[in-house]
Design an enzyme around this catalytic site. Sequence first.
Site, PDB file in Angstrom:
ATOM      1  N   ASP A  32     -14.899  64.507 -21.715  1.00  0.00           N
ATOM      2  CA  ASP A  32     -13.983  63.380 -21.751  1.00  0.00           C
ATOM      3  C   ASP A  32     -12.781  63.753 -20.869  1.00  0.00           C
ATOM      4  O   ASP A  32     -12.655  64.917 -20.445  1.00  0.00           O
ATOM      5  CB  ASP A  32     -13.560  63.132 -23.208  1.00  0.00           C
ATOM      6  CG  ASP A  32     -12.428  62.133 -23.320  1.00  0.00           C
ATOM      7  OD1 ASP A  32     -12.536  61.034 -22.750  1.00  0.00           O
ATOM      8  OD2 ASP A  32     -11.409  62.462 -23.977  1.00  0.00           O
ATOM      9  N   ASP A  34      -8.998  61.903 -21.028  1.00  0.00           N
ATOM     10  CA  ASP A  34      -7.708  61.805 -21.718  1.00  0.00           C
ATOM     11  C   ASP A  34      -7.679  62.677 -22.969  1.00  0.00           C
ATOM     12  O   ASP A  34      -8.574  62.606 -23.822  1.00  0.00           O
ATOM     13  CB  ASP A  34      -7.421  60.356 -22.123  1.00  0.00           C
ATOM     14  CG  ASP A  34      -7.044  59.480 -20.939  1.00  0.00           C
ATOM     15  OD1 ASP A  34      -6.482  60.006 -19.967  1.00  0.00           O
ATOM     16  OD2 ASP A  34      -7.306  58.262 -20.996  1.00  0.00           O
ATOM     17  N   ASP A  43      -3.135  56.527 -19.716  1.00  0.00           N
ATOM     18  CA  ASP A  43      -2.611  55.160 -19.770  1.00  0.00           C
ATOM     19  C   ASP A  43      -1.168  55.150 -20.265  1.00  0.00           C
ATOM     20  O   ASP A  43      -0.346  54.361 -19.796  1.00  0.00           O
ATOM     21  CB  ASP A  43      -3.479  54.286 -20.686  1.00  0.00           C
ATOM     22  CG  ASP A  43      -4.830  53.964 -20.078  1.00  0.00           C
ATOM     23  OD1 ASP A  43      -4.941  53.984 -18.833  1.00  0.00           O
ATOM     24  OD2 ASP A  43      -5.779  53.694 -20.828  1.00  0.00           O
ATOM     25  N   ASP A 203     -12.459  64.354 -27.630  1.00  0.00           N
ATOM     26  CA  ASP A 203     -11.425  64.301 -28.668  1.00  0.00           C
ATOM     27  C   ASP A 203     -11.444  62.998 -29.465  1.00  0.00           C
ATOM     28  O   ASP A 203     -11.045  62.971 -30.622  1.00  0.00           O
ATOM     29  CB  ASP A 203     -10.030  64.454 -28.036  1.00  0.00           C
ATOM     30  CG  ASP A 203      -9.583  63.178 -27.322  1.00  0.00           C
ATOM     31  OD1 ASP A 203      -8.739  62.449 -27.865  1.00  0.00           O
ATOM     32  OD2 ASP A 203     -10.125  62.879 -26.243  1.00  0.00           O
TER      33      ASP A 203
END
Length: 268
Positions: A32, A34, A43, A203
């Site tokens: 992943d 972020d 974001d 996460d």
Amino acid sequence: MKRCCEGVRLPCLFKGVGMASSRPPKYLLVFDFDETIINENSDDSIVRVAPGQVLPEHIRQTFREGFYNEYMQRVLAYMGDQGVKMGDFKTVYENIPLSPGMQDLFQFLSKNHELFEIILISDANMFGIECNLRAAGFYSLFRKIFSNPSGFDKKGYFTLGPYHSHKCLDCPANMCKRKILTEYLAERAQEEVEFERVFYVGDGANDFCPSVTLTSADVAFPRKGYPMHRMTREMEKQQPGAFQATVIPWESATEVARYLQDVLKKKC
């Protein structure tokens, strides 16, 4: 692998980077982005270049659970109206720090790249991911990057689209990572590349969805204390044995590197 929820994948911008290898890699490593590769939600990070580094209340009130991609489209349109340019976004993305230990993990993978095929599946956006990984010097590690298409229109506005459509009830409307992963494995199998083991580093709740399809040979690395970790523990309590993969929580990515190093030692 279990059958994925059905749907049609739309083509994504910047399909990823080819990784040359003389023999098929033994392991698939999925990341992943972020709060996994980077230590922030990208974001949220770009709000730093908004006027006053804050979004107006009327924009924030438009958020709906499961439709974050649509919400970010409105955020980016607002920022374009305020005169935020490509260079501003690029600077932010390039300066988002990697998560603790991630540089060590990437350096380990660089030294053992012939054994690992590495892909990234993220609900962020292609422009931001590419900016960050190029600045960090690790973009070439990834064979393929799957993320929401993004770019800049004629007005110079940062634009964002959904990745695909799907029928998974557990994932955001624009992306099901389980669907992406299972399609990728099927595609590689057709190309006569099959992996001994799959490793998944994430996460969030949208990382839990693909991790439930992992087999007992595979390993899930949820970031400790984050939604993927909590959901994994809840499933293990409520349905013992239902989550088949070995679970190795991490606070620093050096823990992931050590585990992978031990896997390679045992194979020698």
